[in-house]
Each structure stands twice: as structure tokens, then as C-alpha cells.
Design an enzyme around this catalytic site. Structure first.
Site, PDB file in Angstrom:
ATOM      1  N   ASP A 171      -2.228 -18.754   0.913  1.00  0.00           N
ATOM      2  CA  ASP A 171      -3.187 -19.498   0.077  1.00  0.00           C
ATOM      3  C   ASP A 171      -3.832 -20.624   0.889  1.00  0.00           C
ATOM      4  O   ASP A 171      -5.047 -20.830   0.834  1.00  0.00           O
ATOM      5  CB  ASP A 171      -2.540 -20.000  -1.223  1.00  0.00           C
ATOM      6  CG  ASP A 171      -1.173 -20.664  -1.022  1.00  0.00           C
ATOM      7  OD1 ASP A 171      -0.654 -20.640   0.113  1.00  0.00           O
ATOM      8  OD2 ASP A 171      -0.629 -21.193  -2.008  1.00  0.00           O
ATOM      9  N   TYR A 211       0.823  -1.211   0.000  1.00  0.00           N
ATOM     10  CA  TYR A 211       0.000   0.000   0.000  1.00  0.00           C
ATOM     11  C   TYR A 211       0.858   1.262   0.000  1.00  0.00           C
ATOM     12  O   TYR A 211       0.443   2.286  -0.520  1.00  0.00           O
ATOM     13  CB  TYR A 211      -0.906   0.026   1.232  1.00  0.00           C
ATOM     14  CG  TYR A 211      -2.138  -0.834   1.098  1.00  0.00           C
ATOM     15  CD1 TYR A 211      -2.036  -2.210   0.939  1.00  0.00           C
ATOM     16  CD2 TYR A 211      -3.408  -0.264   1.127  1.00  0.00           C
ATOM     17  CE1 TYR A 211      -3.157  -3.001   0.826  1.00  0.00           C
ATOM     18  CE2 TYR A 211      -4.547  -1.053   1.012  1.00  0.00           C
ATOM     19  CZ  TYR A 211      -4.413  -2.423   0.860  1.00  0.00           C
ATOM     20  OH  TYR A 211      -5.534  -3.197   0.742  1.00  0.00           O
ATOM     21  N   ASP A 223      -6.043  -7.617   4.096  1.00  0.00           N
ATOM     22  CA  ASP A 223      -7.176  -7.010   3.394  1.00  0.00           C
ATOM     23  C   ASP A 223      -8.050  -8.099   2.780  1.00  0.00           C
ATOM     24  O   ASP A 223      -9.266  -8.126   2.958  1.00  0.00           O
ATOM     25  CB  ASP A 223      -6.645  -6.066   2.310  1.00  0.00           C
ATOM     26  CG  ASP A 223      -7.769  -5.452   1.487  1.00  0.00           C
ATOM     27  OD1 ASP A 223      -8.768  -5.017   2.106  1.00  0.00           O
ATOM     28  OD2 ASP A 223      -7.656  -5.417   0.244  1.00  0.00           O
ATOM     29  N   ASP A 270     -12.011  -9.822   4.198  1.00  0.00           N
ATOM     30  CA  ASP A 270     -13.261  -9.839   3.430  1.00  0.00           C
ATOM     31  C   ASP A 270     -13.798 -11.269   3.376  1.00  0.00           C
ATOM     32  O   ASP A 270     -14.993 -11.511   3.544  1.00  0.00           O
ATOM     33  CB  ASP A 270     -13.045  -9.328   1.991  1.00  0.00           C
ATOM     34  CG  ASP A 270     -13.376  -7.844   1.832  1.00  0.00           C
ATOM     35  OD1 ASP A 270     -13.140  -7.089   2.791  1.00  0.00           O
ATOM     36  OD2 ASP A 270     -13.870  -7.453   0.749  1.00  0.00           O
TER      37      ASP A 270
HETATM   38  C1  IPM Z   1     -10.230  -1.967   3.749  1.00  0.00           C
HETATM   39  C2  IPM Z   1     -10.509  -1.433   2.380  1.00  0.00           C
HETATM   40  C3  IPM Z   1      -9.419  -0.455   1.973  1.00  0.00           C
HETATM   41  C4  IPM Z   1      -8.100  -1.214   2.000  1.00  0.00           C
HETATM   42  C5  IPM Z   1      -9.669   0.185   0.599  1.00  0.00           C
HETATM   43  C6  IPM Z   1     -10.964   0.958   0.585  1.00  0.00           C
HETATM   44  C7  IPM Z   1      -8.521   1.041   0.141  1.00  0.00           C
HETATM   45  O1  IPM Z   1     -10.661  -2.467   1.458  1.00  0.00           O
HETATM   46  O2  IPM Z   1     -10.148  -1.166   4.703  1.00  0.00           O
HETATM   47  O3  IPM Z   1     -10.114  -3.189   3.884  1.00  0.00           O
HETATM   48  O4  IPM Z   1      -7.754  -1.896   1.027  1.00  0.00           O
HETATM   49  O5  IPM Z   1      -7.394  -1.117   3.004  1.00  0.00           O
HETATM   50 MG    MG Z   2     -10.647  -4.390   2.333  1.00  0.00          MG
END
Ligand code: IPM
Ligand code: MG
Length: 361
Positions: free
Chosen positions: A220, A138, A244, A248
Site C-alpha cells: 500500500d 493466480y 499486476d 498498471d
Molecule cells: C497482465 C494482465 C493479466 C494478468 C490478465 C489479462 C489475466 O492483467 O498481464 O497484467 O492479470 O496477469
Molecule cells: Mg495486469
């Protein structure tokens, strides 16, 4: 006690869910006798439109001087999303030194049937993912695109220093020590040099935590185990990009990303608390913005994390978490967690139900 909280609703459903978080915070103040001085400000596409910058310097300064930040979401997929991240979200994380992103994933018994996974796979899931938040791909330089004779090219840089790895691993070990004493460090040490270093350092630090069982897993394999046998995880610690993606994925276990809170913390203070930013991980959800359909529980659970990790109020945090559990048991469901045919409540109705539950103790 008195606390200064900066409230940044942002874009999309951000302001709607944050409004419910604020109401719950005020209910906590009333019940436990605390004063929360709230300062609201604009960030994201709304700020870009009004001030031609996604976050003004004075917003960041006010945030820096506060006790904690309550954050909604920022972004505008039809506009300059990358600019908004660069001007608002990333400076908040990096300039405030919020390197430790805590993302708990807990399956509430009332929501065992809310996902496409089998209930027996979800039984007992209660994990904490610790994501490194201010390094890696990042932020690494160089980070750019250019044209060459061979066509367009792009580069991102994955770099980690010993200091960055050490402090995040420490957060992972300490959290594991206070929980079920099992830490899984996730990397890609069969390919990446940063991961080789990460894995070595995790192994070394394990000597300081003989009470914690350390597993080291490739990312993975971890992504597979997360849905195959999620209850096997206690604390996961990993670098920025892996964290990240894995969070999710993990949020699906809890029934909806609308249930997933987060804390982004700076350096721990002596008493164990830390300055922090609290945000639901779901983002702006522009498709449902302004319709009262958003689930405010991720934000409300983020408020609970704020009470615990930044304000040093664990009793108050528990009261909020218990209130959330109660409303779920009573059957309150926003559309994202409602079963087929089940009546759904609005964002504000869900918020009110939690406020009432907090008030009743
Ligand atoms: C998160 C989001 C952010 C990230 C995006 C919106 C840049 O996906 O906070 O997980 O990748 O950190
Ligand atoms: Mg995210």
C-alpha cells in the site's frame, strides 16, 4: 544468426501492434544480418472460435521449441474471458516456466507532458518492476466457488514456496546489481504469511549482495510512493497480484499503458539469457481494435527486450530503443500520447517511423 520466433497476435489490437513489432524485428535482421524465422499462430478468442480451444497443444509445443515468443493480447470481455486466460495465457506462462515478469517503466523526455502528473515528479523515472508470474493467487489451489447453507462462497489460495520466492528475489537482486544497485522488495508482511516469509528471505539474500541496497516496503505504501516520488525506485520485486496492480499504476508514469513493454522469462541460462515471452502489457483494447489507433511502441519495446534477454543481442536491442526515442523526439504520437491539438499518427505510421529509424542507424 538464425532465430525461430513464434508470433501470437491474439485478439483485439494484439495482431495490429504485433504486426509492427514484426516489421521492426525484420528491420533489425536486415541491418545486423540476422534471420528471424517467424511462425504465426492463433490464440485467444480467435482460436476458441476456430478450434474450440483458446490455445491448441501444438501451439504450446511449437512455442516451447522456439527461441522466443512475441505475444499480443488475448481476451474477449463479451465472451468467456476467464476460459481464454485458463486455456491460453496462463498455460503459456506456467507450462513454459516463465516465472519472472520484467516490466520496465521509463519516462521519455519527449513525453514528460503527456500525463496528468507534474513533469518535475516524472523527471528521471527509470525503473524495472519484477513480478513473480507463475505462483500466488493466480495458481494456488483450492480455487473455486460453491454453495453452502450460508449462501455462495469463494476461495482463492495465496501460497508461495521457498523455491519460488528465492528464484524471483534472485532475479531482482541480479538486475539491481546491473543497474543503480537499489532493490525494493514489496510485500504485505504486516498481514500475510507468504509476505512474512518473502521479507525474511529477501533480508537473508541481501547478505549475498552487499553492493545492493535493499528496501522492504508494504504494497500500500509502495502504491503511494510510485506516484509521489517515482524516480526513487530502481528495481522493484514483488509477488504476482501486487505486481499486476502496481505495474498498471506505474505505466501511467510513462504517459500511457501503450508505452509499457514486458518480458516473461524462465530460468536464466549460463550466459545470462533466458527463454521468454514478450508482450505489451496493455491488453486487447476492444474499443479501438481495427481502427489503426493503437500505440505499437509497447510491442516494439518488447521486441527490444526479446533481443536483449532471450537472443543475447544487446546492440540490436539498443538500436530499437534508440529508434523509439528518436521518433518520439521527432514528434510522432499515437492518439494515446498526443497532447491536445497535436496531430496523431496511425499504428502503421508509428511502426514505419521506427522501422525507418532502425534502418538509418
Ligand atoms: C497482465 C494482465 C493479466 C494478468 C490478465 C489479462 C489475466 O492483467 O498481464 O497484467 O492479470 O496477469
Ligand atoms: Mg495486469
Amino acid at each position: 544468426m538464425q532465430f525461430d520466433i513464434v508470433v501470437l497476435g491474439g485478439d483485439g489490437i494484439g495482431p495490429e501492434v504485433v504486426a509492427e513489432g514484426v516489421r521492426v524485428l525484420q528491420a533489425v535482421g536486415k541491418r545486423f544480418g540476422h534471420t528471424f524465422n517467424l511462425t504465426e499462430d492463433l490464440v485467444g478468442a480467435v482460436a476458441l472460435k476456430k478450434y474450440d480451444i483458446a490455445m491448441r497443444p501444438e501451439t504450446l509445443e511449437r512455442a516451447r521449441r522456439s527461441h522466443a515468443i512475441l505475444f499480443g493480447a488475448v481476451g474477449d470481455i463479451t465472451g468467456d474471458d476467464a476460459r481464454i486466460m485458463r486455456e491460453a495465457l496462463f498455460p503459456l506462462r506456467q507450462k513454459l516456466g516463465l516465472f519472472a515478469n520484467l516490466r520496465p517503466v521509463k519516462v521519455y523526455p519527449a513525453l514528460l507532458n503527456a500525463t496528468s502528473l507534474k513533469p518535475e515528479v516524472l523527471q528521471g523515472v527509470d525503473m524495472m518492476v519484477v513480478r513473480e508470474l507463475t505462483g500466488g493467487l493466480y495458481f494456488g489451489r483450492p480455487k473455486r466457488q460453491w454453495r453452502s447453507a450460508a449462501g455462495r462462497q469463494g476461495v482463492d489460495t495465496l501460497r508461495y514456496s521457498e523455491r519460488e520466492i528465492e528464484r524471483i528475489l534472485k532475479v531482482g537482486f541480479e538486475l539491481a546489481r546491473g543497474r543503480r544497485k537499489h532493490l525494493t522488495s514489496v510485500d504485505k508482511a504486516n498481514v500475510l504469511e507468504t509476505s512474512v516469509l518473502w521479507r525474511q528471505m529477501a533480508g537473508e539474500m541481501a547478505a549475498d549482495y552487499p553492493d545492493v541496497r535493499l528496501d522492504q516496503m508494504y504494497v500500500d505504501a509502495c502504491s503511494m510512493q510510485l506516484i509521489r516520488w517515482p524516480a526513487a525506485f530502481d528495481v522493484i520485486v514483488t509477488e504476482n497480484t501486487f505486481g499486476d496492480i502496481l505495474t498498471d499504476e506505474a505505466s501511467v508514469l510513462a504517459g500511457s499503458i501503450g508505452m509499457a513493454p514486458s518480458a516473461s522469462l524462465g530460468k536464466p541460462r549460463r550466459d545470462g539469457t533466458a527463454f521468454g515471452l514478450y508482450e505489451p502489457i496493455h491488453g486487447t483494447a476492444p474499443d479501438i481494435a481495427g481502427q489503426g489507433k493503437a500505440n505499437p511502441l509497447a510491442t516494439i519495446l518488447s521486441v527490444a527486450m526479446m533481443l536483449r534477454y532471450s537472443l543475447g543481442l544487446p546492440k540490436e536491442a539498443q538500436a530499437v530503443e534508440r529508434a523509439v526515442e528518436q521518433v518520439l523526439e521527432k514528434g510522432y504520437r499515437t492518439p494515446d500520447i498526443a497532447a491536445a491539438g497535436q496531430r496523431a499518427v496511425s499504428t502503421a505510421q508509428m511502426g514505419q517511423a521506427v522501422v525507418d529509424a532502425v534502418g538509418q542507424g
